[in-house]
Design a protein around this motif. Structure first.
Motif, PDB file in Angstrom:
ATOM      1  N   SER A 205       0.836  -1.198   0.000  1.00 25.91           N
ATOM      2  CA  SER A 205       0.000   0.000   0.000  1.00 25.91           C
ATOM      3  C   SER A 205       0.870   1.248   0.000  1.00 25.91           C
ATOM      4  O   SER A 205       1.988   1.256   0.533  1.00 25.91           O
ATOM      5  CB  SER A 205      -0.924   0.002   1.216  1.00 25.91           C
ATOM      6  N   THR A 206       0.356   2.296  -0.612  1.00 25.45           N
ATOM      7  CA  THR A 206       1.117   3.541  -0.704  1.00 25.45           C
ATOM      8  C   THR A 206       1.349   4.150   0.667  1.00 25.45           C
ATOM      9  O   THR A 206       2.415   4.700   0.933  1.00 25.45           O
ATOM     10  CB  THR A 206       0.380   4.538  -1.603  1.00 25.45           C
ATOM     11  N   ASN A 207       0.362   4.046   1.550  1.00 27.96           N
ATOM     12  CA  ASN A 207       0.458   4.638   2.881  1.00 27.96           C
ATOM     13  C   ASN A 207       0.275   3.562   3.948  1.00 27.96           C
ATOM     14  O   ASN A 207      -0.336   2.511   3.699  1.00 27.96           O
ATOM     15  CB  ASN A 207      -0.610   5.720   3.081  1.00 27.96           C
ATOM     16  N   ALA A 208       0.807   3.844   5.107  1.00 28.63           N
ATOM     17  CA  ALA A 208       0.514   3.069   6.311  1.00 28.63           C
ATOM     18  C   ALA A 208      -0.450   3.880   7.169  1.00 28.63           C
ATOM     19  O   ALA A 208      -0.484   5.115   7.081  1.00 28.63           O
ATOM     20  CB  ALA A 208       1.795   2.749   7.074  1.00 28.63           C
ATOM     21  N   VAL A 209      -1.227   3.214   7.981  1.00 24.41           N
ATOM     22  CA  VAL A 209      -2.250   3.896   8.776  1.00 24.41           C
ATOM     23  C   VAL A 209      -2.089   3.513  10.244  1.00 24.41           C
ATOM     24  O   VAL A 209      -1.526   2.462  10.579  1.00 24.41           O
ATOM     25  CB  VAL A 209      -3.669   3.545   8.283  1.00 24.41           C
ATOM     26  N   ILE A 210      -2.585   4.383  11.101  1.00 24.86           N
ATOM     27  CA  ILE A 210      -2.635   4.135  12.546  1.00 24.86           C
ATOM     28  C   ILE A 210      -4.072   4.362  12.991  1.00 24.86           C
ATOM     29  O   ILE A 210      -4.629   5.446  12.796  1.00 24.86           O
ATOM     30  CB  ILE A 210      -1.673   5.059  13.316  1.00 24.86           C
ATOM     31  N   SER A 211      -4.670   3.337  13.582  1.00 25.02           N
ATOM     32  CA  SER A 211      -6.040   3.435  14.081  1.00 25.02           C
ATOM     33  C   SER A 211      -6.249   2.358  15.136  1.00 25.02           C
ATOM     34  O   SER A 211      -5.355   1.560  15.424  1.00 25.02           O
ATOM     35  CB  SER A 211      -7.057   3.279  12.935  1.00 25.02           C
ATOM     36  N   MET A 212      -7.435   2.348  15.710  1.00 24.88           N
ATOM     37  CA  MET A 212      -7.764   1.388  16.754  1.00 24.88           C
ATOM     38  C   MET A 212      -8.214   0.070  16.129  1.00 24.88           C
ATOM     39  O   MET A 212      -8.941   0.051  15.137  1.00 24.88           O
ATOM     40  CB  MET A 212      -8.864   1.942  17.656  1.00 24.88           C
ATOM     41  N   ARG A 213      -7.756  -1.019  16.724  1.00 24.73           N
ATOM     42  CA  ARG A 213      -8.184  -2.359  16.317  1.00 24.73           C
ATOM     43  C   ARG A 213      -8.284  -3.224  17.578  1.00 24.73           C
ATOM     44  O   ARG A 213      -7.286  -3.425  18.260  1.00 24.73           O
ATOM     45  CB  ARG A 213      -7.222  -2.971  15.308  1.00 24.73           C
TER      46      ARG A 213
END
Length: 422
Positions: A205-213
């Motif tokens: 993927s072009t970007n990495a993400v930070i979120s709740m899981r």
């Protein structure tokens, strides 16, 4: 000659433009000098954002050049790997040059043998037995050298039994020609069958993400395979590239730190049939433990992800790499689903592979979230005891204050009695 080609290859790689990316590219408008001087200073600072230098480029190539390598003889000790690592144009040039040089070299020796024996002086003499029949010059000697080394054997030029030196030369050229064929053909075969092209169908993927899981703050990125043939024994790992300074004051540039993407749970071993989201839980062992949303853009770091596995068709190991700098890590986003259930099969929509959507995510770091959660889950006994302790401390302070006031009053009364006596 090989050293010259290797030096040319290195110079060409050095001349390539390095992959330098900036998070924001701002083109200043052409303004008069007075207008440029009147611009606010904060705008000029924003326009002069420093550029980010990648350690690994998005296509997986390492952005590192080796300079001042004095022991170049080591390349010749492993000449096979050196030839395989060269670019195709240099490899083809060496391939043609090796065969041409050997043909010319042995052609010259065949011509010298004929010249020394006097075969050139008895051309057309039926009573003279030459070393090689129908060899009348250097061109014919060169053609006979090609026929001998490639075992073509047209039958027009043949060696006779009256030339022992020619028989010895024939044996030497045949053996040496077999070695050259095995070396060069093997080199070309290995270069053609290298799994580098297979790695190009492995996408990140072009970007990495930070979120709740699952109630935990996670760093995630997505990987996928464009081919129907699978990668066997696929595994993935990640590295954090960031400079650090030790407690003793030692500065370590581009320090590498492991990022756990499921090593202990086995989640790093992938069954890469459809695109997968790789998750890194930000816990106390994570290097992102104390990084919040506001602090993330200020960090100078790079995440390098490495996907390894065996090609199902050839059984050779391939490796695909990519990287994410700070500007490519999106806080508060998730990846758009790409897998849908159709009539009897699953379909992957690669048009949405890189797409993300915004989601509710705390702006605090994982450490701050853990501290807030621990405060909210304090037991009742602790809260009651803490309140009793606080009440006891307040009572002690009040008693001390009342004692001080009583002492002051006693001192004032004593002073009045002394004055009255006087």
């Amino acid at each position: 000659f090989f050293l010259f080609l290797m030096a040319a290859n290195v110079l060409e790689e050095d001349s390539m433009e390095q992959d330098i990316e900036s998070p924001v590219t701002i083109h200043q408008p052409k303004l008069p000098k007075q207008a440029r001087e009147d611009l606010p200073k904060n705008i000029n600072k924003e326009c002069a954002k420093r550029k980010i230098q990648r350690y690994v480029r998005k296509d997986g190539k390492c952005n590192v050049h080796h300079g001042n390598v004095r022991e170049t003889y080591r390349y010749l000790t492993d000449i096979f790997t050196t030839l395989v690592d060269l670019k195709w144009r240099f490899n083809l040039l060496i391939f043609v040059m090796v065969y041409t040089v050997t043909w010319l070299f042995f052609g010259m020796i065949w011509w010298l043998i004929a010249y020394v024996r006097g075969d050139m002086d008895h051309i057309g003499d039926s009573t003279w037995t030459p070393c090689v029949s129908n060899l009348n010059g250097f061109v014919s000697a060169f053609l006979f050298s090609i026929e001998t080394e490639t075992t073509i054997g047209y039958g027009y030029r043949v060696i006779t039994d009256k030339c022992p030196e020619g028989i010895i030369l024939l044996l030497v050229q045949s053996v040496l020609g077999s070695i050259v064929n095995a070396f060069m053909v093997g080199c070309m075969f290995v270069k053609i069958s290298q799994p580098k092209k297979r790695a190009e169908t492995l996408v990140f993927s072009t970007n990495a993400v930070i979120s709740m899981r699952d109630g935990k703050l996670c760093l995630m990125f997505r990987v996928g395979d464009l081919r129907n043939s699978h990668i066997v024994e696929a595994s993935i790992r990640a590295k954090l590239i960031k400079s650090k300074q030790t407690k003793e004051g030692e500065f370590i540039p581009l320090n590498q730190t492991d990022i756990n993407v499921g090593y202990y749970t086995g989640d790093d071993r992938l069954f890469l049939v459809s695109p997968l989201i790789i998750s890194h839980e930000i816990n106390q062992q994570s290097p992102f433990w104390e990084i919040s949303k506001a602090q993330l853009p200020k960090e100078e770091l790079e995440i390098v992800v490495i996907l390894e596995g065996m090609v199902e068709a050839t059984g050779m190991t391939c490796q695909a790499r990519s990287s994410y700098v700070t500007s490519e890590i999106l806080w508060g986003y998730r990846f758009t689903p790409v897998l849908t259930l159709e009539d009897g099969f699953y379909e992957v929509d690669y048009n949405s592979f890189h797409e993300t959507y915004e989601t509710n995510t705390p702006v605090y770091s994982a450490k701050e979230l853990a501290e807030m959660a621990s405060r909210a889950e304090l037991p009742l006994t602790w809260s009651v005891s803490s309140k009793l302790d606080q009440h006891a401390e307040l009572e002690t302070e009040e008693e001390e204050k009342s004692q001080e006031e009583q002492n002051e009053r006693n001192g004032d009364v004593a002073n009045l009695e002394n004055e009255s006596k006087v």
